[in-house]
Design a protein around this motif. Structure first.
Motif, PDB file in Angstrom:
ATOM      1  N   SER A   1     -10.892   5.658   2.506  1.00 52.41           N
ATOM      2  CA  SER A   1     -10.165   6.995   2.457  1.00 52.41           C
ATOM      3  C   SER A   1      -9.253   7.065   1.374  1.00 52.41           C
ATOM      4  O   SER A   1      -8.832   9.091   1.630  1.00 52.41           O
ATOM      5  CB  SER A   1      -9.230   6.549   3.784  1.00 52.41           C
ATOM      6  OG  SER A   1      -8.284   5.612   3.752  1.00 52.41           O
ATOM      7  N   ASP A   2      -8.381   7.314   0.820  1.00 58.36           N
ATOM      8  CA  ASP A   2      -8.094   7.501   0.281  1.00 58.36           C
ATOM      9  C   ASP A   2      -7.259   6.759  -1.095  1.00 58.36           C
ATOM     10  O   ASP A   2      -6.849   6.888  -2.247  1.00 58.36           O
ATOM     11  CB  ASP A   2      -6.732   7.715   0.513  1.00 58.36           C
ATOM     12  CG  ASP A   2      -5.698   6.314   0.788  1.00 58.36           C
ATOM     13  OD1 ASP A   2      -5.105   6.843   1.861  1.00 58.36           O
ATOM     14  OD2 ASP A   2      -6.328   5.095   0.800  1.00 58.36           O
ATOM     15  N   GLY A   3      -8.720   5.866  -1.618  1.00 59.70           N
ATOM     16  CA  GLY A   3      -8.916   4.948  -2.842  1.00 59.70           C
ATOM     17  C   GLY A   3      -6.908   3.561  -2.944  1.00 59.70           C
ATOM     18  O   GLY A   3      -6.990   3.677  -4.384  1.00 59.70           O
ATOM     19  N   ILE A   4      -6.256   4.007  -1.678  1.00 62.14           N
ATOM     20  CA  ILE A   4      -5.407   2.825  -2.278  1.00 62.14           C
ATOM     21  C   ILE A   4      -6.088   1.766  -1.799  1.00 62.14           C
ATOM     22  O   ILE A   4      -6.750   1.223  -1.385  1.00 62.14           O
ATOM     23  CB  ILE A   4      -4.296   2.855  -1.000  1.00 62.14           C
ATOM     24  CG1 ILE A   4      -3.782   4.585  -1.021  1.00 62.14           C
ATOM     25  CG2 ILE A   4      -3.100   2.188  -0.864  1.00 62.14           C
ATOM     26  CD1 ILE A   4      -3.601   4.914  -2.055  1.00 62.14           C
TER      27      ILE A   4
ATOM     28  N   CYS B   1       1.442   1.776  -4.199  1.00 66.06           N
ATOM     29  CA  CYS B   1       0.460   1.762  -5.023  1.00 66.06           C
ATOM     30  C   CYS B   1      -0.494   3.201  -4.766  1.00 66.06           C
ATOM     31  O   CYS B   1      -0.170   4.314  -3.420  1.00 66.06           O
ATOM     32  CB  CYS B   1      -0.974   1.113  -4.159  1.00 66.06           C
ATOM     33  SG  CYS B   1      -2.749   1.734  -4.864  1.00 66.06           S
ATOM     34  N   ILE B   2      -0.584   3.802  -6.252  1.00 68.01           N
ATOM     35  CA  ILE B   2      -1.147   5.437  -6.096  1.00 68.01           C
ATOM     36  C   ILE B   2      -1.836   5.242  -6.816  1.00 68.01           C
ATOM     37  O   ILE B   2      -3.069   6.599  -7.086  1.00 68.01           O
ATOM     38  CB  ILE B   2      -0.229   5.883  -7.809  1.00 68.01           C
ATOM     39  CG1 ILE B   2      -0.722   4.823  -8.918  1.00 68.01           C
ATOM     40  CG2 ILE B   2       1.206   5.778  -7.162  1.00 68.01           C
ATOM     41  CD1 ILE B   2      -0.537   5.640 -10.205  1.00 68.01           C
ATOM     42  N   GLY B   3      -3.404   4.323  -6.521  1.00 70.85           N
ATOM     43  CA  GLY B   3      -4.911   4.482  -6.425  1.00 70.85           C
ATOM     44  C   GLY B   3      -5.028   4.546  -7.476  1.00 70.85           C
ATOM     45  O   GLY B   3      -6.134   5.121  -8.240  1.00 70.85           O
TER      46      GLY B   3
ATOM     47  N   GLN C   1     -10.930  -0.417  -3.634  1.00 72.71           N
ATOM     48  CA  GLN C   1      -9.642   0.391  -3.290  1.00 72.71           C
ATOM     49  C   GLN C   1     -10.275   1.660  -2.105  1.00 72.71           C
ATOM     50  O   GLN C   1     -11.534   1.159  -1.880  1.00 72.71           O
ATOM     51  CB  GLN C   1      -9.659   1.959  -4.020  1.00 72.71           C
ATOM     52  CG  GLN C   1      -9.301   1.361  -5.376  1.00 72.71           C
ATOM     53  CD  GLN C   1      -9.149   2.581  -6.953  1.00 72.71           C
ATOM     54  OE1 GLN C   1     -10.496   2.056  -7.061  1.00 72.71           O
ATOM     55  NE2 GLN C   1      -8.527   3.060  -6.965  1.00 72.71           N
ATOM     56  N   ARG C   2      -9.771   1.452  -0.955  1.00 70.05           N
ATOM     57  CA  ARG C   2      -9.900   1.568   0.246  1.00 70.05           C
ATOM     58  C   ARG C   2     -11.055   3.032   0.881  1.00 70.05           C
ATOM     59  O   ARG C   2     -10.821   4.346  -0.312  1.00 70.05           O
ATOM     60  CB  ARG C   2      -9.071   1.893   1.322  1.00 70.05           C
ATOM     61  CG  ARG C   2      -8.187   2.323   1.469  1.00 70.05           C
ATOM     62  CD  ARG C   2      -7.269   2.181   2.027  1.00 70.05           C
ATOM     63  NE  ARG C   2      -5.331   3.280   2.310  1.00 70.05           N
ATOM     64  CZ  ARG C   2      -4.573   3.015   2.886  1.00 70.05           C
ATOM     65  NH1 ARG C   2      -4.554   2.178   3.187  1.00 70.05           N
ATOM     66  NH2 ARG C   2      -3.948   3.865   3.005  1.00 70.05           N
TER      67      ARG C   2
ATOM     68  N   GLN D   1       0.747  -0.877   0.146  1.00 69.26           N
ATOM     69  CA  GLN D   1       0.311   0.216  -0.105  1.00 69.26           C
ATOM     70  C   GLN D   1       1.187   0.966  -0.284  1.00 69.26           C
ATOM     71  O   GLN D   1       0.216   2.532   0.009  1.00 69.26           O
ATOM     72  CB  GLN D   1      -1.001   0.129   0.860  1.00 69.26           C
ATOM     73  CG  GLN D   1      -1.886  -0.734   0.646  1.00 69.26           C
ATOM     74  CD  GLN D   1      -2.736  -1.425   1.977  1.00 69.26           C
ATOM     75  OE1 GLN D   1      -2.124  -0.968   3.111  1.00 69.26           O
ATOM     76  NE2 GLN D   1      -4.282  -1.303   1.639  1.00 69.26           N
TER      77      GLN D   1
ATOM     78  N   GLY E   1      -6.617   2.070  -9.871  1.00 71.08           N
ATOM     79  CA  GLY E   1      -7.800   1.172  -9.678  1.00 71.08           C
ATOM     80  C   GLY E   1      -7.662   0.523 -11.103  1.00 71.08           C
ATOM     81  O   GLY E   1      -8.870   0.145 -11.486  1.00 71.08           O
TER      82      GLY E   1
END
Lengths: 70, 403
Positions: free
Chosen positions: A29-32, A10-12, A26-27, A7, A14
């Motif tokens: 809070s921040d799309g990670i 990861c840059i999110g 993706q979580r 994590q 998607g």
């Protein structure tokens, strides 16, 4: 096939979610990246391999288990 | 291939066919994949054209994106003027890049963007109605793709959509390469001033603003994780990158379909081809034509070719997307091929933040435009279409069509 995600790397983006939404999420809070399941059923291996290749930051790793367990 | 700096061709290289990359990329790719070029100020840079090398460079943080780095390759005096301004995360390295980018990733995650689908679909329908009502030749760029993408990004950020013509024009000017440095400098100053005014206004009551900038104020500026100046710079980046790019991509993709009616028909006959078609448009008509510019922070072995510390490179996404080692018959536009491994959105930690939004907008247009307007055709001969050759973002200057 077992998966591990990093994590911190990861840059999110998607892309993993687009490749295999049954395994990757993706979580909030921040799309990670988060893993919905770490063990990949056979029928999803191809799309998971696609996700590993598409990941722009190399955050997904496939770990081969040493012994096959049922 | 040994070329002395004085013999090196000047970069950017010219295109022969407007829908294909510069011809020279082909021969470079076939003979080693890298070549020396000369920038406008005479300084040297490598260009890399092979997919594997481009991905290797873009995925390697030993290459910096920081423009202040000695040797950073400048495309023109105008570009240099823009790059002298304080950067957004796009031109920072980790860990600064990581810290700032993460403040935005939630807003662009796949399910958040997907939730915008019905609203964007309605906007597109309304724009189609307006086009149809005109009853004459329309410019698909200024009358459809630009209004669409700029309205969407304005609503996401919380910028008044009524201001879109202002920020559209200034964004365009900021990205011009073949103009006096004053042009992008002035455009940038206007955009930053505008973004600052928008943010200051929201700061008076951010909870009242259910939008990205309102949330940014509450979660990042107020607690001191981000300064207002940083927020202004990033609001500017997202505004520009959120509309200028996709508008041009959709216009170029539409032109491409009109030039390839068999592909258009395939898509109309089989809507399940949509997602693959989007990836092929991204691959075939990559609009970000002069990225990615980098400087090596140390000696790096790129698949057997050494780039020395301090040397500049362009890891050319445009060239990588036409690599025959990866894409069979790469200069053929084929919406049925597997193209999702393209690098149109770049690769590595800087890969496009907005890509889910870009894909959604492209899906909504290309799944509807040819059925809503089955007789859509160019209103001028194809040879008369003009292109933005000297612009960071490639595209048509206008796309006159009859509906």
């Amino acid at each position: 096939m077992n998966l591990v995600v990093d994590q911190s790397v990861c840059i999110g983006a998607g892309l993993c979610v687009l490749s295999c939404a049954e395994i990757f999420d993706q979580r909030e809070s921040d799309g990670i990246v988060t893993l919905l399941r770490a063990q990949v059923p056979d029928e999803l291996s191809d799309s998971v391999i696609g996700a590993v290749r598409r990941c722009p930051s190399g955050a997904i790793r496939i770990e081969q288990p040493e012994a096959v367990s049922k | 291939m040994s070329v002395t700096p004085s013999e090196a061709p000047e970069f950017p290289l010219p295109r022969t066919c407007p829908l294909d990359p510069p011809e020279l990329y082909k021969s470079v790719r076939a003979s080693g994949g890298r070549h020396l070029v000369k920038m406008w100020d005479g300084k040297p840079s490598w260009i890399f054209t092979r997919y594997d090398d481009v991905r290797a460079i873009l995925g390697d943080n030993r290459f910096t994106t920081v423009p202040g780095t000695p040797g950073y390759p400048m495309l023109s005096a105008a570009r240099e003027a823009v790059l002298q301004l304080p950067p957004a995360f796009i031109r920072m390295d980790p860990p600064d890049h990581t810290r700032l980018r993460r403040m935005f990733t939630r807003e662009f995650m796949v399910k958040r963007i997907e939730a915008m689908r019905p609203k964007i679909a309605r906007l597109i329908d309304d724009l189609y109605d307006k086009l149809a009502a005109k009853g004459q030749t329309v410019d698909l760029l200024s009358e459809f793709t630009l209004p669409m993408t700029s309205t969407v990004i304005a609503e996401l950020l919380g910028i008044p959509p009524a201001d879109r013509e202002f920020f559209q024009e200034q964004s365009q000017r900021k990205l011009m390469l073949d103009v006096s440095p004053d042009v992008p400098r002035e455009a940038s100053a206007k955009l930053l001033g505008y973004c600052e005014a928008v943010i200051r206004e929201k700061e008076r009551d951010p909870e009242a603003h259910d939008d990205l900038l309102g949330r940014l104020i509450i979660e990042q500026i107020r607690p001191g994780h981000m300064t207002r100046e940083e927020a202004v710079i990033h609001a500017d980046l997202l505004t520009l990158a959120g509309h200028e790019t996709t508008a041009n991509q959709i216009a170029l993709g539409t032109l491409n379909f009109l030039q390839n009616p068999d592909q258009k028909q395939k898509l109309v006959d089989d809507p399940s081809l949509l997602k693959g078609a989007i990836e092929e448009i991204l691959r075939y008509n990559s609009i970000v034509q002069f990225n990615g510019a980098r400087v090596a922070l140390e000696d790096v072995d790129v698949n057997g070719q050494i780039v020395r510390k301090g040397e500049a490179v362009f890891a050319l996404i445009l060239a990588a997307n036409r690599d025959p080692e990866i894409f069979d018959d790469p200069d053929r536009f084929d919406i049925t091929r597997k193209a999702d491994n393209h690098v149109a959105f770049s690769y590595g930690v800087h890969q496009c933040l907005g890509q889910p939004l870009a894909r959604l907008e492209m899906e909504l247009v290309f799944s509807t435009i040819f059925t809503r307007f089955p007789d859509l055709r160019l209103a001028v001969p194809a040879e008369q279409i003009r292109f933005n050759e000297h612009h960071m973002v490639y595209g048509v200057k206008e796309l006159p069509v009859d509906l």
